[in-house]
Structure formats: structure tokens, C-alpha cells
Design a protein around this motif. Structure first.
Motif, PDB file in Angstrom:
ATOM      1  N   ASN A   1       0.835  -1.206   0.000  1.00  0.00           N
ATOM      2  CA  ASN A   1       0.000   0.000   0.000  1.00  0.00           C
ATOM      3  C   ASN A   1       0.866   1.250   0.000  1.00  0.00           C
ATOM      4  O   ASN A   1       0.607   2.198  -0.738  1.00  0.00           O
ATOM      5  CB  ASN A   1      -0.924  -0.006   1.213  1.00  0.00           C
TER       6      ASN A   1
ATOM      7  N   TYR B   1       0.654   3.836  -3.037  1.00  0.00           N
ATOM      8  CA  TYR B   1       0.176   5.211  -2.819  1.00  0.00           C
ATOM      9  C   TYR B   1       1.278   6.233  -3.095  1.00  0.00           C
ATOM     10  O   TYR B   1       1.051   7.276  -3.687  1.00  0.00           O
ATOM     11  CB  TYR B   1      -0.382   5.364  -1.395  1.00  0.00           C
TER      12      TYR B   1
ATOM     13  N   GLN C   1     -14.537  -1.412   7.978  1.00  0.00           N
ATOM     14  CA  GLN C   1     -14.239  -2.063   6.695  1.00  0.00           C
ATOM     15  C   GLN C   1     -15.200  -3.200   6.427  1.00  0.00           C
ATOM     16  O   GLN C   1     -15.538  -3.507   5.293  1.00  0.00           O
ATOM     17  CB  GLN C   1     -12.806  -2.616   6.724  1.00  0.00           C
TER      18      GLN C   1
ATOM     19  N   ASP D   1      -8.202 -18.557   5.937  1.00  0.00           N
ATOM     20  CA  ASP D   1      -8.408 -17.544   4.904  1.00  0.00           C
ATOM     21  C   ASP D   1      -7.885 -16.174   5.329  1.00  0.00           C
ATOM     22  O   ASP D   1      -7.559 -15.339   4.496  1.00  0.00           O
ATOM     23  CB  ASP D   1      -9.906 -17.418   4.578  1.00  0.00           C
TER      24      ASP D   1
ATOM     25  N   ASN E   1      -8.455  -5.831   0.583  1.00  0.00           N
ATOM     26  CA  ASN E   1      -7.818  -4.705   1.271  1.00  0.00           C
ATOM     27  C   ASN E   1      -8.290  -3.410   0.610  1.00  0.00           C
ATOM     28  O   ASN E   1      -7.972  -3.127  -0.545  1.00  0.00           O
ATOM     29  CB  ASN E   1      -6.296  -4.851   1.172  1.00  0.00           C
ATOM     30  N   LEU E   2      -9.044  -2.646   1.406  1.00  0.00           N
ATOM     31  CA  LEU E   2      -9.717  -1.460   0.863  1.00  0.00           C
ATOM     32  C   LEU E   2      -8.737  -0.451   0.284  1.00  0.00           C
ATOM     33  O   LEU E   2      -8.933   0.073  -0.821  1.00  0.00           O
ATOM     34  CB  LEU E   2     -10.531  -0.813   1.988  1.00  0.00           C
TER      35      LEU E   2
ATOM     36  N   MET F   1      -5.723  -0.933  -0.883  1.00  0.00           N
ATOM     37  CA  MET F   1      -5.124  -1.427  -2.124  1.00  0.00           C
ATOM     38  C   MET F   1      -6.125  -1.325  -3.288  1.00  0.00           C
ATOM     39  O   MET F   1      -5.782  -0.878  -4.389  1.00  0.00           O
ATOM     40  CB  MET F   1      -4.658  -2.888  -1.917  1.00  0.00           C
TER      41      MET F   1
ATOM     42  N   ARG G   1     -15.032  -6.968  -2.928  1.00  0.00           N
ATOM     43  CA  ARG G   1     -14.232  -7.142  -1.703  1.00  0.00           C
ATOM     44  C   ARG G   1     -14.065  -8.607  -1.293  1.00  0.00           C
ATOM     45  O   ARG G   1     -13.380  -8.897  -0.330  1.00  0.00           O
ATOM     46  CB  ARG G   1     -14.891  -6.366  -0.557  1.00  0.00           C
TER      47      ARG G   1
ATOM     48  N   MET H   1      -8.243 -14.013  -0.263  1.00  0.00           N
ATOM     49  CA  MET H   1      -9.452 -13.234   0.012  1.00  0.00           C
ATOM     50  C   MET H   1     -10.454 -14.085   0.764  1.00  0.00           C
ATOM     51  O   MET H   1     -10.415 -15.312   0.671  1.00  0.00           O
ATOM     52  CB  MET H   1     -10.092 -12.796  -1.318  1.00  0.00           C
ATOM     53  N   PRO H   2     -11.336 -13.459   1.501  1.00  0.00           N
ATOM     54  CA  PRO H   2     -12.395 -14.242   2.149  1.00  0.00           C
ATOM     55  C   PRO H   2     -13.297 -14.864   1.084  1.00  0.00           C
ATOM     56  O   PRO H   2     -13.427 -14.336  -0.014  1.00  0.00           O
ATOM     57  CB  PRO H   2     -13.170 -13.207   2.969  1.00  0.00           C
ATOM     58  N   GLY H   3     -13.910 -15.964   1.440  1.00  0.00           N
ATOM     59  CA  GLY H   3     -14.802 -16.628   0.484  1.00  0.00           C
ATOM     60  C   GLY H   3     -14.032 -17.481  -0.473  1.00  0.00           C
ATOM     61  O   GLY H   3     -13.628 -18.588  -0.135  1.00  0.00           O
TER      62      GLY H   3
END
Lengths: 604, 136
Positions: free
Chosen positions: A398, A402, A475, A563, B14-15, B17, B36, B59-61
Motif C-alpha cells: 500500500n 500510494y 471495513q 483464509d 484490502n480497501l 489497495m 471485496r 481473500m475471504p470466500g
């Protein structure tokens, strides 16, 4: 020294035999003497008297024929003198004495009862018996020119034989004394002459009865003579040749036994399995751990080759594993997973061969080790490295993204540019926090984690905690419900570490609660305890995994946990921090419903 | 009708990103949709016309790998090019992923957004050429 069963020394043996034979000889001699003593005189007398009877009868017959019997009385007297007879007499056919050594009986009827029948001698025992003896009478017919002319009678007194005990008492002492004297002297002489030989023989017999490895007693003999000299020279020679190695050998023998026992005890004590098999794989030796690790009983192990007793026998992997063991001389090392996952158990089995001179395997040495813990530890560390890498890469990615974007993009919106900068700042903070976590963990690992207690307003600290975790909750659109008393005490605690501990628990709640769920922070405080409850509506924790949560690197096997990123260190850290404050972390959870973590701290 | 600008789906939990990737791709002139989690991404792929997928691995799921596998089994999505982003390191078998899932590229975080934009541009040029040449 061992007792020599059945061994009789030479001297005693010889003396025994000597005495036995000597006594037998003496006994035989005595018996012979006694027999002669009792039988020979009577035979002698009988023969002499009978010969005299015949001779007298013939002389009388001759006299009667030639001289008309003038000298008959003379011949009778002569016979009595010659034969030391009791009497001698001649009777005519009418049994009247015509001559008698006792002249007054001439012309009187014969007193004798002895009657000659058909030329045989009849003897008669005189009635009178006693000290005077036994009168034996003998008679025979008097034949002149074929015609009977009367009878000739002889009487002879046999002295009565003395009773045998009398005879023995009378004859034995003098008869036996001499042989006994000889026996005694003989024994002395023999024992003296074989004493040395006997001593030598005795020592040789001792030597023969000792175990082969024992040192033979080689004492010299205290005696003179060639045999003793020879023995002493021999023992001296042997002692000289042995003296240099004797002590060493004895020590070697003693220590060897000790070493063997120690080695055996050591092998039995170690947790690793050590076994020896022959070329066919049959167990020649194995320690207790060996049997325990392959789950085998000692008695069963004798029946089959080891390959068929191994835990993989009969499993689908057996063929490929046995394939590796098919090369007889190659060292083989395999790792065998007992079940589906590492925690089911992992065995490391190594086999080394020892060759014969012809290049064939003479047998094998097997080494079996349970490497489950090692494997689990390796896996945990690997997971940690992966997780740590992920935790590092995410904020770094990140920051880089950024920063690069800021450097190349045109921003019309200043707020947006500031937002980007804030993100960089947030990610850098996250990175720093992770680095702090790593440091904390390394301190925990080293057991050197120290607290820096300071007076802390608990309420303010908790508000800061909530601020830290709220973005993470937002989030996932998780509702964070905070309930705390309006007044909370000021406690002396390590604010930074306690903050991190509560953030960890809240962070976990956010992580494992689904999108749109709810997390509750509920604080209670009485005089003694401050309790911080964090409840979520998350995935929950399996009952068997709850006690393991505080272990370093532990991560649940639940896929929903896998996960998520995580190092498996957060709760270990939290638990350690709370413990160092004299508090306790307690966990209650129900799978698929949610969890409640409670941090209890002493409120002093 | 062919979309005026290529439509890119970004699957990233990841928001921060997701935001920065979307910002750069939009600046480069693409239409961007962000999901997401894995299920949402797969649903979006099936419902909307997506020209390129950029997905995070973890990722989740559903994971990025699972989304790609599902795509390759779907006739309509089989030819959608995909780029995988990953914060994982050596534990990923990149060759296997590229060969089996037909990935255009695997980018390891941290990566350069400029490189990503360039890679997207190149990939789309190659992938959309036949489509553009086909008469409407």
C-alpha cells in the motif's frame, strides 16, 4: 575357588586302595589259617591212625600165619607206642580179646561197639567227653589167608578243638599285629613319597575346574625334590609371562562387562528406537523405544521380518516405501506420516547396512525417531514466516502503491491527495506495529519481556483502543457496541502493552466476524478486578482448540481462519502481557455462534 | 455493442489497495469495478461483461486461484484474461498458476501501480484485437 566334587587327593586315594587290598589280604590270610587250624589236624590223625590200623592188621595176620600168633600181643603194644594210641586190641571171631594193650582185658569180651562191616571202618564216639578229649575208635576185620580171624581195634583220643572265639583271641592278636604294623609303616612311607605329586595333582585339578577366563592359581610348592622343583620352575615361568598382561586383561574383562551393561542401559533409556536385524530383517536386538515407536510387542517381533511389521505395512504407501528399502546396501531414510496430518504422528526411519567382506549385507542397524514435534514446530515456523511475510507485504504494498501514485498522478482534489498521504501514514503505522509485535514476540521467546508500568487512566486508554480498531470494524460494516462505566479507575499498568493486548482481541473479533456482524466491548470494574469482555458474533472456536489458543504460532485448522492473515502470535502475546500483570485471559466460545474473550486485570 | 472503454474487475479485500488500483486504472481510462470478496467477484464476472480480472490471491470466500479456476470452467468466461496479485511469496507455485489457470501475470506485493497499468494496457490490446476487428 570352586569345590572339586568327587576329587580325592592322590595320597588319600593311594592309601585307601593300599589299605583296602592289605586288609583283604590279611582277612584272606586269617581265614586260611583258621581253616587249616580247624581241619588239618583231624585229617592228619585219621590218615595216620588208619594207616597204623592197616599196618598192624597186616603184621598180625602175617604173624598168625607164619608164627602161629605168638607175637600178636607184642605187635599190639608196639602199635600203641608208635601211634600214641589210647588202646589197641585184637578180638577173635567170638569177640573175645585175644590181645589188648590193657592186658587185664585179654580173654574178656570185647567192649568196643565198633564193628567192621564189609571192610569199612566204623568209628564210634566214646561216651565219655570232656577235657580228656574225644575217643575215636577204629576197627577192621582181621583176614588171614582170605578167612576172617577176628577184628583189630584201635582207640585214639582226639583233643577237642577249642571254641573259635578262644582260638581267635589266642591267635589273632599275634597274627594281626604284625600285618597292622606293616600297614601303618607302609602308609607313612607311601604318603611321604607321593605328597609332592599329590599337591601338584591337586592344583592341576583346581585349574581344570575353573572357568576358562579365570586366572589359574599358580602358587609354588613348599617342598623339596625334582617334582616340586619342576612345578615351581613351571609356575615361575608362567607367572613371568603373564604378569605384564594379567592386570590389564583383568581390568579389560571387568570394564568390558561394565561397558556392555552401561551401553545396554543407555540404549534402553533413550527415547529413540535402535534395532539390529539380520540380512533377512529379523530382529536380533531392539530397545524398548523401538518396539514402542512401531507399536509392536516383543513376542510378535520374532515371527516376521521387520519390513512386514512396520506401521506402513498394508497401507497404500507400503509399495513405494518398501521399494526404497529394496536396495540392500544403500542407507535409507524415510519420513512416514501416520495419518492425514502432521499431528497424527511422523516417524523418521533410517536403515544402515553393515557389509560382509563379500559385499553382501550382514545385517542392518535401524534408527527410528518420532519427529512429530519437530515437524509441527517446523510447520508452525513456516506458517509464521508466510504469515509474517504477508503481514509485511500488505502495508508495504500500500505504501509503495500510494507513494508512486502520488508521484505520478495529477490531483485535482486536494482532499483526495491528503487521503492518499493519510493512507501511507496508516500503513506505515501498521507496519511499525507489526514490527513491535515481532519484537515483543522475540522478547517473549527469550523470556525477557519486561513491563513498563505507568499510571494509566483506564477509560481514556479504552477510548483510544476503540479508535484504533474502529476502521477495521468499519471495513466489514461490523457494529462495535461499547459499554463501560462512566468512571473507571486509574491503574498502574504497562499502557502500551495492555492497549496492544486489547487491540489484538478486538482485532481478532473483527477478523473472524462476518461482514455486517456485531462486536461488543463491555467493561466491568469492582474493587478488585477490571474485566474487559470482547464478544463477537463470529465463526467461534472449536472446543478442542480453545486451550491451544495461547500457544505461539498456533492457528486454528478452521478454513475460515486460514483464509485470514495472521501470525498465530497475537493471542500468545496477549496472554503473556495479561499474565505478567497478574491477570488472566479467559475464553468462552461456541462454534458458528461467536466467542467471548475476557481480560481480567487486578484493579489495584 | 462493444464497450467504449474496457471494463476491469478488481477483486481485492484490502480497501486501501483496491482504492489505489482503481484510482490508477481510472486515470488510465478504464472502467473499474471493485469487489471485496471472492463470491462477489465471481458473481460480477458472470453477470457483467468484464474484459480483464485483477484479483488478489488471498481473500475471504473464494481465493483468487479459485475464482480463476471457476472462470476457466465457464465457457463464457474462459477467455477473460486475469492478473493475480499476491502478498504471498515463495509458497506460491507461479508456474503452475500460470500454466493451469492461463494467467497473464502474477504480481507480488509490493508492486508498481504504473507497471500494473502498463500490463493491463498490453494485455487488453492483445486480447481485444480480434474482437475489435470483428465487424459489429
Amino acid at each position: 575357588m570352586r569345590t572339586l566334587h568327587g576329587y580325592i587327593p592322590l595320597t588319600r586315594r593311594l592309601l585307601g586302595q593300599y589299605l583296602m587290598f592289605a586288609l583283604a589280604a590279611v582277612a584272606a590270610l586269617g581265614a586260611g589259617l583258621l581253616t587249616l587250624h580247624f581241619t588239618a589236624p583231624s585229617h592228619r590223625h585219621d590218615d595216620q591212625v588208619l594207616a597204623l590200623l592197616d599196618q598192624t592188621a597186616e603184621s598180625i595176620a602175617h604173624d598168625m600165619l607164619e608164627r602161629g600168633g605168638r607175637n600178636v600181643q607184642l605187635l599190639v603194644d608196639q602199635a600203641v607206642i608208635t601211634g600214641e594210641l589210647h588202646f589197641c586190641a585184637v578180638a577173635d571171631e567170638s569177640r573175645t580179646y585175644i590181645a589188648h594193650s590193657s592186658r587185664d582185658l585179654i580173654g574178656k569180651p570185647s567192649e568196643t561197639v565198633a564193628v567192621a562191616k564189609r571192610d569199612f571202618i566204623v568209628e564210634r564216639v566214646h561216651l565219655a567227653r570232656g577235657d580228656s578229649g574225644q575217643l575215636m575208635e577204629y576197627s577192621r576185620p582181621l583176614i588171614v589167608q582170605g578167612r576172617p580171624k577176628g577184628f583189630v581195634h584201635l582207640g585214639h583220643v582226639h583233643l577237642p578243638p577249642e571254641p573259635w572265639s578262644h582260638a581267635l583271641l589266642e591267635y589273632a592278636p599275634p597274627a594281626m599285629l604284625v600285618p597292622f604294623l606293616f600297614l601303618v609303616i607302609g602308609s607313612k612311607v607311601i604318603s611321604g613319597s607321593v605328597r609332592t605329586n599329590s599337591a601338584v595333582e591337586e592344583r592341576l585339578a583346581e585349574a581344570s575346574s575353573m572357568p576358562a577366563e579365570a586366572a589359574v592359581s599358580l602358587l609354588p610348592l613348599d617342598a623339596d625334590g625334582p617334582v616340586a622343583d619342576g612345578w615351581n620352575r613351571l609356575t615361575q615361568h608362567l607367572r613371568a609371562s603373564r604378569s605384564d598382561t594379567s592386570l590389564e586383561k583383568r581390568l579389560e574383562s571387568a570394564l568390558g562387562g561394565l561397558r556392555e551393561k552401561r551401553a545396554e542401559a543407555s540404549l534402553q533409556a533413550i527415547p529413540e528406537g535402535i534395532g539390529l536385524t539380520d540380512a533377512e530383517g529379523r530382529i536380533a536386538y531392539a530397545n524398548a523405544s523401538f518396539y514402542a515407536l512401531i507399536g509392536l510387542h516383543v513376542d510378535d517381533a520374532r515371527e516376521k521380518p521387520l519390513q512386514e511389521l512396520m506401521p506402513w505395512d498394508g497401507t497404500p504407501e507400503a509399495a513405494s516405501i518398501n521399494e526404497q528399502f529394496s536396495e540392500p546396501l544403500r542407507p535409507v531414510i524415510i519420513e512416514y506420516l501416520r495419518g492425514d496430518v502432521t499431528a497424527d504422528g511422523v516417524l523418521r526411519v533410517a536403515r544402515y547396512s553393515h557389509e560382509t567382506s563379500e559385499g553382501h549385507p550382514a545385517g542392518y542397524v535401524w534408527h527410528i525417531r518420532d519427529i512429530t514435534q519437530q515437524k509441527l514446530s517446523e510447520e508452525a515456523r513456516e506458517q509464521f514466516v508466510y504469515a509474517a511475510t504477508h503481514e509485511l507485504r500488505t502495508p508495504l504494498a500500500n505504501i509503495r502503491a500510494y507513494a508512486e501514485t502520488l508521484s505520478i498522478a495529477e490531483f485535482d482534489d486536494e482532499e483526495q491527495r491528503k487521503g492518499f498521504l493519510n493512507t501511507i501514514n496508516t500503513e506505515a503505522t501498521r507496519l511499525a506495529r507489526f514490527v513491535d509485535d515481532l519484537l515483543n514476540i522475540s522478547q517473549m521467546e527469550a523470556g525477557s519481556m519486561t513491563l513498563h508500568p505507568q499510571k494509566t487512566e483506564v477509560r481514556r486508554m479504552l477510548v483510544e483502543v476503540v479508535d484504533k480498531v474502529r476502521p477495521q470494524m468499519d471495513q466489514k460494516a461490523i457494529t462495535l457496541d461499547v459499554t463501560m462505566p462512566a468512571k473507571l479507575p486509574e491503574l498502574t499498568i504497562d499502557k502500551e502493552n495492555i492497549t496492544a493486548a486489547i487491540v489484538n482481541v478486538l482485532g481478532n473479533a473483527a477478523k473472524y466476524t462476518p461482514h455486517g456482524g456485531k462486536v461488543t466491548l463491555r467493561v466491568e470494574c469492582d474493587e478488585s478486578t477490571l474485566q474487559v469482555h470482547v464478544e463477537d458474533t463470529g465463526i467461534g472456536i472449536a472446543a478442542d482448540e480453545i486451550p491451544k489458543l495461547g500457544r505461539k504460532f498456533f492457528r486454528s485448522s478452521d478454513e475460515r481462519v486460514r483464509d485470514e492473515t495472521g501470525t498465530g502470535l497475537g493471542l500468545a502475546f496477549t496472554q503473556e502481557v495479561v499474565r505478567l500483570h497478574g491477570g488472566r485471559l479467559s475464553i468462552a466460545s461456541e462454534l458458528n455462534k461467536g466467542s467471548r474473550f475476557t481480560i481480567g486485570l487486578p484493579a489495584k | 455493442m462493444v464497450a467504449s472503454t474496457p471494463h476491469i474487475l478488481v477483486a481485492e479485500d484490502n480497501l486501501a489497495m483496491a482504492d489505489v488500483v482503481r484510482f490508477n486504472l481510472r486515470n488510465a481510462g478504464f472502467t473499474v469495478t471493485v469487489c471485496r470478496n471472492g463470491q462477489d467477484a465471481l458473481g460480477t464476472l458472470q453477470q457483467r461483461s468484464i474484459d480483464l480480472l485483477i484479483t488478489d490471491y488471498q481473500m475471504p470466500g473464494l481465493t483468487g486461484e479459485e475464482i480463476c479456476r471457476a472462470m476457466r470452467q465457464d465457457v463464457r468466461l474462459r477467455h477473460v484474461p486475469a492478473i493475480l496479485l499476491s502478498a504471498k511469496g515463495l509458497e506460491l507455485d507461479v508456474d503452475m498458476l500460470r500454466n493451469e489457470l492461463g494467467l497473464q501475470a502474477v504480481l507480488f506485493k509490493p508492486f508498481s501501480p504504473r507497471e500494473l497499468t502498463q500490463l493491463v494496457r498490453t494485455t487488453l490490446e492483445t486480447a481485444l484485437k480480434p474482437v475489435l476487428q470483428t465487424p459489429a
